[in-house]
Design an enzyme around this catalytic site. Structure first.
Site, PDB file in Angstrom:
ATOM      1  NE  ARG A   1     -38.084  14.347  27.771  1.00  0.00           N
ATOM      2  CZ  ARG A   1     -37.536  15.447  28.264  1.00  0.00           C
ATOM      3  NH1 ARG A   1     -38.271  16.325  28.915  1.00  0.00           N
ATOM      4  NH2 ARG A   1     -36.256  15.678  28.091  1.00  0.00           N
TER       5      ARG A   1
ATOM      6  CE  LYS B   1     -41.159  20.540  29.065  1.00  0.00           C
ATOM      7  NZ  LYS B   1     -41.756  19.956  27.861  1.00  0.00           N
TER       8      LYS B   1
HETATM    9  C1  8Y4 Z   1     -37.159  22.645  33.711  1.00  0.00           C
HETATM   10  C2  8Y4 Z   1     -36.768  21.401  33.299  1.00  0.00           C
HETATM   11  C3  8Y4 Z   1     -37.695  23.533  32.810  1.00  0.00           C
HETATM   12  C4  8Y4 Z   1     -36.908  21.046  31.972  1.00  0.00           C
HETATM   13  C5  8Y4 Z   1     -37.824  23.172  31.485  1.00  0.00           C
HETATM   14  C6  8Y4 Z   1     -37.438  21.920  31.070  1.00  0.00           C
HETATM   15  C7  8Y4 Z   1     -40.122  17.420  25.961  1.00  0.00           C
HETATM   16  C8  8Y4 Z   1     -39.212  16.615  25.268  1.00  0.00           C
HETATM   17  C9  8Y4 Z   1     -38.149  18.215  26.299  1.00  0.00           C
HETATM   18  C10 8Y4 Z   1     -41.512  17.111  25.864  1.00  0.00           C
HETATM   19  C11 8Y4 Z   1     -40.874  15.264  24.453  1.00  0.00           C
HETATM   20  C12 8Y4 Z   1     -37.594  20.426  29.128  1.00  0.00           C
HETATM   21  C13 8Y4 Z   1     -36.724  16.617  24.937  1.00  0.00           C
HETATM   22  C14 8Y4 Z   1     -37.568  20.566  27.656  1.00  0.00           C
HETATM   23  N1  8Y4 Z   1     -39.431  18.403  26.621  1.00  0.00           N
HETATM   24  N2  8Y4 Z   1     -39.564  15.553  24.519  1.00  0.00           N
HETATM   25  N3  8Y4 Z   1     -37.969  17.136  25.498  1.00  0.00           N
HETATM   26  N4  8Y4 Z   1     -41.830  16.021  25.102  1.00  0.00           N
HETATM   27  N5  8Y4 Z   1     -41.291  14.210  23.732  1.00  0.00           N
HETATM   28  N6  8Y4 Z   1     -37.577  21.650  29.742  1.00  0.00           N
HETATM   29  O1  8Y4 Z   1     -42.382  17.772  26.417  1.00  0.00           O
HETATM   30  O2  8Y4 Z   1     -37.604  19.366  29.693  1.00  0.00           O
HETATM   31  S1  8Y4 Z   1     -36.802  19.200  26.817  1.00  0.00           S
END
Ligand code: 8Y4
Length: 282
Positions: free
Chosen positions: A261, A227
């Protein structure tokens, strides 16, 4: 390290006596059906099996990007993406499967297809979502988000981010476990929702305060993998955030998080193994 919670989810009862890894399986739009060698279903299933081989304890399957500014996906398109993946993986998986969705219709179909956990970034606030989960045996992750994905990063604002996140999660926990609904506490995990309507300062304050979220008395799930807060702290684009992410995973584990996660299961598993062995031997 953390309280030994039991997590009852669908066909599984996880003993969260060490940090568990939730591997991320994104089901991308099917751009391969027009002549490519593998469908997006095949690619997602193969990726899921690879993550299990690397040591994932749970797989989180998602068909709609929840990233800041990402366009929403229609119900039909989301179902077309995720249901075949759930059907294929549930036939062979040795670990619980989670569905990343806020739509009650997707939850219902995913449960019929063999899902064990509903991972809802809207914490079952969508009309009908709570009933679908309450009338099943799946586990559920309730996450905090300020605003909606399209606009949540424009101007995140809190008086006290830690207290407000804590109060929200406590309120949702009370609704789920309250009279009428009666979802067992052993089916619920809570998540502060890193990056969801939060500035870098908010995200850092929440990492620092993770241990105080244990007061809620439920297992905590943390999603910091790749992130932007990691990029803000250490630099690097999405593909260059592995090492900063490992530091975040180690800190989260030491502050009592039960489920992490992550995209990078193998690397995180090695890092957490060191935490586990060292902390259990002192
Ligand atoms: C790079 C890769 C930059 C991924 C941003 C992202 C969470 C989640 C997501 C979390 C739970 C993400 C579905 C966002 N984040 N579910 N989901 N907790 N429970 N962004 O933090 O991965 S998606």
């Amino acid at each position: 390290m953390q309280t030994q919670y039991q997590f009852n989810c669908g066909k599984y009862q996880l003993n969260l006596n060490r940090p568990h890894l939730m591997g991320i399986v994104n089901v991308t739009p099917d751009s391969f059906s027009d002549g490519g060698k593998y469908s997006s279903t095949d690619l997602a299933v193969a990726h899921g099996l690879e993550l299990i081989a690397e040591g994932a304890d749970i797989l989180d399957i998602g068909g709609e990007s929840t990233r800041p500014g990402a366009p929403p996906v229609s119900l039909d398109e989301e179902l077309r993406r995720v249901i075949p993946v759930i059907e294929a993986l549930s036939a062979v998986s040795t670990v619980p499967l989670s569905i990343d969705t806020y739509k009650p219709e997707v939850m219902r179909s995913a449960i019929a297809a063999g899902i064990d956990i509903v991972n809802d970034v809207r914490a079952l606030q969508e009309n009908g979502a709570l009933d679908v989960v309450a009338n099943s045996h799946v586990g559920v992750c309730l996450m905090h988000m300020q605003g909606i994905p399209q606009t949540m990063q424009l101007n995140p604002s809190y008086v006290n981010v830690v207290e407000e996140v804590k109060q929200f999660l406590h309120a949702r926990l009370t609704v789920l476990t309250g009279r009428g609904r009666g979802v067992a506490r052993e089916r619920i995990v809570l998540d502060p929702g890193f990056g969801f309507g939060k500035t870098t300062a908010h995200n850092i304050a929440l990492i620092q305060a993770l241990d105080t979220l244990n007061d809620l008395g439920q297992p905590l799930l943390v999603g910091l993998s790749r992130k932007s807060v990691l990029g803000k702290i250490a630099g690097g684009d999405e593909q260059q955030r592995l090492y900063s992410g490992l530091a975040a995973s180690v800190i989260s584990a030491m502050k009592g998080a039960s489920i992490l996660r992550v995209h990078d299961v193998k690397a995180t598993r090695d890092a957490l193994k060191v935490v586990e062995v060292v902390l259990n031997s002192i």
